[in-house]
Design an enzyme around this catalytic site. Structure first.
Site, PDB file in Angstrom:
ATOM      1  N   HIS A   1      -8.317   4.344   0.807  1.00 41.72           N
ATOM      2  CA  HIS A   1      -7.723   4.578  -0.513  1.00 41.72           C
ATOM      3  C   HIS A   1      -8.486   5.665  -1.280  1.00 41.72           C
ATOM      4  CE1 HIS A   1      -5.877   0.308  -0.240  1.00 41.72           C
ATOM      5  NE2 HIS A   1      -5.175   1.207   0.419  1.00 41.72           N
TER       6      HIS A   1
ATOM      7  N   LEU B   1      -8.108   8.762  -4.820  1.00 40.79           N
ATOM      8  CA  LEU B   1      -7.377   9.569  -5.797  1.00 40.79           C
ATOM      9  C   LEU B   1      -7.858  10.995  -5.573  1.00 40.79           C
ATOM     10  CD1 LEU B   1      -6.689   8.908  -9.545  1.00 40.79           C
ATOM     11  CD2 LEU B   1      -7.638  11.100  -8.802  1.00 40.79           C
ATOM     12  N   GLU B   2      -6.941  11.885  -5.233  1.00 40.40           N
ATOM     13  CA  GLU B   2      -7.314  13.270  -4.957  1.00 40.40           C
ATOM     14  C   GLU B   2      -6.679  14.234  -5.943  1.00 40.40           C
ATOM     15  OE1 GLU B   2      -7.950  13.342  -0.081  1.00 40.40           O
ATOM     16  OE2 GLU B   2      -6.627  14.809  -0.992  1.00 40.40           O
TER      17      GLU B   2
ATOM     18  N   HIS C   1       3.515   8.055   7.652  1.00 43.71           N
ATOM     19  CA  HIS C   1       2.901   7.778   6.341  1.00 43.71           C
ATOM     20  C   HIS C   1       1.527   8.407   6.183  1.00 43.71           C
ATOM     21  CE1 HIS C   1       0.066   5.171   8.279  1.00 43.71           C
ATOM     22  NE2 HIS C   1      -0.319   4.592   7.168  1.00 43.71           N
TER      23      HIS C   1
ATOM     24  N   MET D   1      -9.440  13.760   3.465  1.00 42.60           N
ATOM     25  CA  MET D   1     -10.079  14.442   2.338  1.00 42.60           C
ATOM     26  C   MET D   1     -10.529  15.859   2.684  1.00 42.60           C
ATOM     27  SD  MET D   1     -13.621  12.330   2.217  1.00 42.60           S
ATOM     28  CE  MET D   1     -13.513  10.959   3.354  1.00 42.60           C
TER      29      MET D   1
ATOM     30  N   CYS E   1       0.878  -1.164   0.000  1.00 45.17           N
ATOM     31  CA  CYS E   1       0.000   0.000   0.000  1.00 45.17           C
ATOM     32  C   CYS E   1       0.922   1.222   0.000  1.00 45.17           C
ATOM     33  CB  CYS E   1      -0.850  -0.020   1.262  1.00 45.17           C
ATOM     34  SG  CYS E   1      -1.959   1.382   1.385  1.00 45.17           S
TER      35      CYS E   1
ATOM     36  N   ALA F   1      -2.021  10.586   8.529  1.00 43.83           N
ATOM     37  CA  ALA F   1      -2.483  11.257   9.742  1.00 43.83           C
ATOM     38  C   ALA F   1      -2.628  10.269  10.893  1.00 43.83           C
ATOM     39  CB  ALA F   1      -3.811  11.957   9.470  1.00 43.83           C
TER      40      ALA F   1
ATOM     41  N   GLY G   1      -3.098  13.212   4.197  1.00 40.23           N
ATOM     42  CA  GLY G   1      -3.891  13.528   5.382  1.00 40.23           C
ATOM     43  C   GLY G   1      -5.278  12.961   5.216  1.00 40.23           C
TER      44      GLY G   1
END
Length: 474
Positions: free
Chosen positions: A204, A206-207, A397, A376, A98, A399, A374
């Site tokens: 998980h 995608l931002e 890795h 979303m 991960c 928050a 962090g």
DNA sequence: ATGTCC
């Protein structure tokens, strides 16, 4: 075991060794970052890990530590391979490899703003996610899977899913050495055939993000980042394949503990000597699963590139790809002697200091990029490895959870959270309301505080702070 | 984290 913490500095506590611990514990945190829920076993797990055969220096915990399977998440432990040191699947975690990948767009947030809606719709429609869902790349069978398991992101690029430069910006050039596909069972392969290029679920995502602040202009420049710039952060792992590999090898090691005369305080710490049949088998399978995770992030990168090209006429360059769930064979100095070690990083990122030979040439003057997602609703950070990091060059890795998923579901409604984020200008494309609620920003520690602690503890230094513009949620 | 229990 006595789990009293002795302050050793503003961001560091020592847990003195007592039987059956073989080494002390070292916890990088402030008082406020320490686990505080009643019945929390994180610190007990730090002590448990210190009992593992062959462990050297200390059992470490990063500032984002929380309760995990066997090892704490945020745990780092290294064992001396030549001294009967063990490898433990619980020290890597179920989601092998991960990790996080950061892409830098050649567009800033202002010119992107009018196109964000279309971009998010496109990403929402084309990024596969959710429990048990298939991915972008269906493999033809075991033979093709074995190529991917050996070459990782390199195989994806070779097959047209990316550009060669991407590999220069991947930890280990996109493939962990020592992968042994023959140790990956058929069930794991079957689960993985349809899932390459999918986010999965849980934390998980995608931002789409924007650089909010730069702390280190030199390093930010070398990483290709500037204030106002749009980025994409991808956080995912090795899906069902990695999970199955972990399950299969935990079972084998649980059964071989007696044969190796290993006594552990918790069966979730099942392990075997690195130099043993089950140890080698796990490490070979683990590296293979790690490569699956890296190929997975490579495929999702291509999905992001297609959406950005279509909706924003913008390109995406890879800044870096790090895995934060691994066990790696590395050489470190222990008591003045260079020793081959098996370094478990479970929810911890490699954070090499400047000048290390494993760094790409153009990053050597700065150090290894450390990506710290962090939540979303808050921020994420790019950091860089600091010199003098005695946790085998490891850093935080993320928050770190403070509420269990159950607690989060009890306190947060997904629909309400979506409305709240949208009203703050953060576009949300959830996969489920439940999953969204479980990942509510309030369920996590304050990432700004975690990053300050990682810096104060001398693990890594902040380079840039990123804020979310839109999230495609797993 | 996970075909959220083979």
């Amino acid at each position: 075991m006595d789990i009293t913490l002795v302050p050793e500095g503003p961001y560091r506590f020592r847990m003195d060794r007592c039987d059956p611990m073989r080494v002390p514990g070292v916890v990088f945190a402030t008082r406020d970052l320490l686990p505080r829920s009643a019945g929390d076993k994180t610190l007990e797990q730090v002590a448990n890990v210190a009992t593992l055969p062959g462990i050297v220096r200390a059992s470490f915990a990063m500032p984002d530590m929380h309760w995990g399977y066997g090892f704490p998440i945020g745990g780092v432990a290294a064992t001396d391979i030549d001294a009967g040191g063990v490898v433990s699947p619980g020290g890597v975690g179920f989601d092998i490899s991960c990790g996080v990948r950061l892409l830098a767009a050649d567009i800033d947030r202002e010119p992107l703003a009018p196109r964000m809606r279309r971009l998010m719709d496109l990403l929402g429609d084309t990024v596969p996610r959710g429990v048990g869902r298939g991915g972008l790349w269906k493999l033809s069978g075991r033979a093709q899977m074995e190529k991917l398991l050996v070459a990782g992101a390199g195989y994806a690029v070779e097959q047209g899913h990316g550009v060669p430069r991407d590999l220069e910006r991947c930890e280990d050039h996109g493939a962990l050495e020592g992968a042994d596909p023959s140790q990956v069972g058929q069930r794991a392969v079957d689960r993985g055939l349809q899932q390459v290029g999918s986010l999965g679920s849980g934390n998980h995502f995608l931002e789409v993000q924007a650089v909010d602040r730069v702390y280190d202009a030199g390093a930010a420049g070398a990483f290709g980042l500037h204030t106002g710039q749009v980025c994409v952060m991808i956080h995912c792992g090795s899906r069902g394949l990695g999970h199955q590999v972990c399950s299969d090898h935990v079972r084998v090691m649980d059964q071989s503990l007696r044969a190796f005369g290993i006594r552990i305080p918790d069966r979730q710490l099942a392990c075997a000597p690195v130099v043993s049949a089950p140890g080698r088998a796990y490490l070979g399978a683990m590296a293979a699963a790690a490569n699956y995770g890296r190929a997975n992030r490579q495929l999702l990168t291509q999905a992001a590139r297609r959406a950005f090209a279509t909706a924003a006429q913008a390109g995406l360059d890879l800044v870096y790809d790090v895995s934060h769930n691994t066990a790696k064979i590395e050489t470190h100095d222990v008591d003045g002697v260079a020793r081959p070690l098996c370094v478990h990083r479970k929810g911890a990122t490699l954070a090499l200091p400047s000048g290390h030979p494993d760094l790409p040439a153009d990053l050597a003057a700065f150090g290894h990029p450390v990506l710290v997602p962090g939540t979303m609703g808050t921020a994420s950070y790019v950091m860089v490895g600091a010199a003098g990091n005695d946790a085998f060059s490891s850093a935080a890795h993320g928050a770190g959870r403070v509420w269990s998923r159950h607690q989060a579901l009890h306190r947060v409604r997904g629909e309400q959270l979506r409305d709240e984020l949208e009203s703050r200008g953060i576009s949300v494309r959830p996969s489920s309301w439940r999953g969204l609620a479980e990942e509510a920003p309030d369920a996590y520690k304050d990432v700004d505080v975690v990053v300050r602690a990682a810096e104060g503890a001398g693990l890594a230094r902040p380079v840039a702070r990123l804020v979310p513009l839109g999230v495609v949620k797993g």
